[in-house]
Design an enzyme around this catalytic site. Structure first.
Site, mmCIF file in Angstrom:
data_model
loop_
_atom_site.group_PDB
_atom_site.id
_atom_site.type_symbol
_atom_site.label_atom_id
_atom_site.label_comp_id
_atom_site.label_asym_id
_atom_site.label_seq_id
_atom_site.Cartn_x
_atom_site.Cartn_y
_atom_site.Cartn_z
ATOM 1 N N ASP A 81 90.073 -2.494 -25.273
ATOM 2 C CA ASP A 81 89.533 -1.911 -26.489
ATOM 3 C C ASP A 81 88.481 -0.876 -26.111
ATOM 4 O O ASP A 81 88.275 -0.570 -24.929
ATOM 5 C CB ASP A 81 88.965 -2.997 -27.413
ATOM 6 C CG ASP A 81 87.762 -3.715 -26.808
ATOM 7 O OD1 ASP A 81 87.313 -3.336 -25.701
ATOM 8 O OD2 ASP A 81 87.264 -4.662 -27.442
ATOM 9 N N LYS A 117 97.060 -2.913 -27.194
ATOM 10 C CA LYS A 117 95.794 -3.634 -27.312
ATOM 11 C C LYS A 117 95.897 -4.818 -28.261
ATOM 12 O O LYS A 117 95.470 -5.930 -27.938
ATOM 13 C CB LYS A 117 94.690 -2.676 -27.768
ATOM 14 C CG LYS A 117 93.279 -3.270 -27.679
ATOM 15 C CD LYS A 117 92.789 -3.908 -28.943
ATOM 16 C CE LYS A 117 92.374 -2.884 -29.968
ATOM 17 N NZ LYS A 117 91.756 -3.520 -31.166
#
Length: 228
Positions: free
Chosen positions: A169, A151
């Protein structure tokens, strides 16, 4: 996996066509994408987060990497506020102790760990990453930095102008789970991350919106803000 994308696509299209305080959301997102592209191509940009935050800040590439370190298990808003306070020169020159003290003072949950990751990242050749044409190849290089997962690496790449990696996320993941497009798990493993990215890529292709912008539209739907 792609058999029931229509409800999610309809929701995203509604967001894309909406306004915020009389301003086209599409225009707000386009301006942010232009800031990302400028950062990647010129090495510096000036972000203006109004009307969502009354903050403007100028940053270089390393400062943006530090922002991405800071948002892990935290929030984009806190990362922006710390980035504004510390500045590029501070991220590059301040000691580990100084950085940790500032992060703690500003309310970060993991001040020592984040300061350690930033300290270790000094000297890493970010230009070799940005020169890559393929975002996934660039991510393979970047993820070698201690403290960057899928991420955070994708987040940095999007913020320097890459359009072909997804930022999965908690906001994006919850959106996908709500539409039953991916399984609900306690932890987003690398394989689950890639599954989410595949779904988002398909949506991106259908509605003809790059992954870089798609993330901002979904983030707005989930949080009510366009940040970065």
């Amino acid at each position: 996996m792609f058999s029931n994308l229509n409800p999610a696509i309809d929701e995203i299209n509604q967001v894309i066509s909406s306004n915020y305080n009389g301003i086209s959301l599409k225009d707000i997102v386009q301006k942010r994408i232009e800031e990302f592209k400028e950062l990647g191509s010129k090495g510096r940009t000036r972000f203006d987060f109004k009307p969502f935050l009354n903050i403007e800040l100028e940053t270089g590439v390393f400062g943006e990497l530090c922002f991405c370190f800071l948002t892990a298990n935290s929030s984009a808003e806190l990362g922006i506020r710390i980035q504004k306070y510390v500045g590029d020169e501070g991220f590059i020159k301040k000691s580990f102790e100084e950085l940790a003290r500032i992060f703690k003072m500003m309310g970060h949950r993991f001040p020592d760990v984040r300061a350690h990751y930033i300290f270790l990242a000094r000297g890493f050749d970010l230009n070799s990453v940005i020169r890559e044409k393929d975002g996934k190849k660039a991510r393979e290089k970047l993820i070698k930095l201690k403290g960057l997962g899928m991420k955070e690496s994708s987040h940095f790449l999007r913020n320097v102008g890459f359009d072909d990696v997804a930022i999965v996320d908690r906001h994006i993941y919850r959106f996908l789970v709500r539409h039953k497009l991916v399984p609900q798990r306690e932890t987003i493993t690398p394989s689950l991350y890639l599954t989410c990215e595949e779904v988002l890529t398909k949506i991106s292709e259908i509605i003809k919106v790059p992954l870089s912008a798609l993330d901002l539209f979904i983030f707005f739907k989930q949080s009510g803000k366009v940040l970065k």
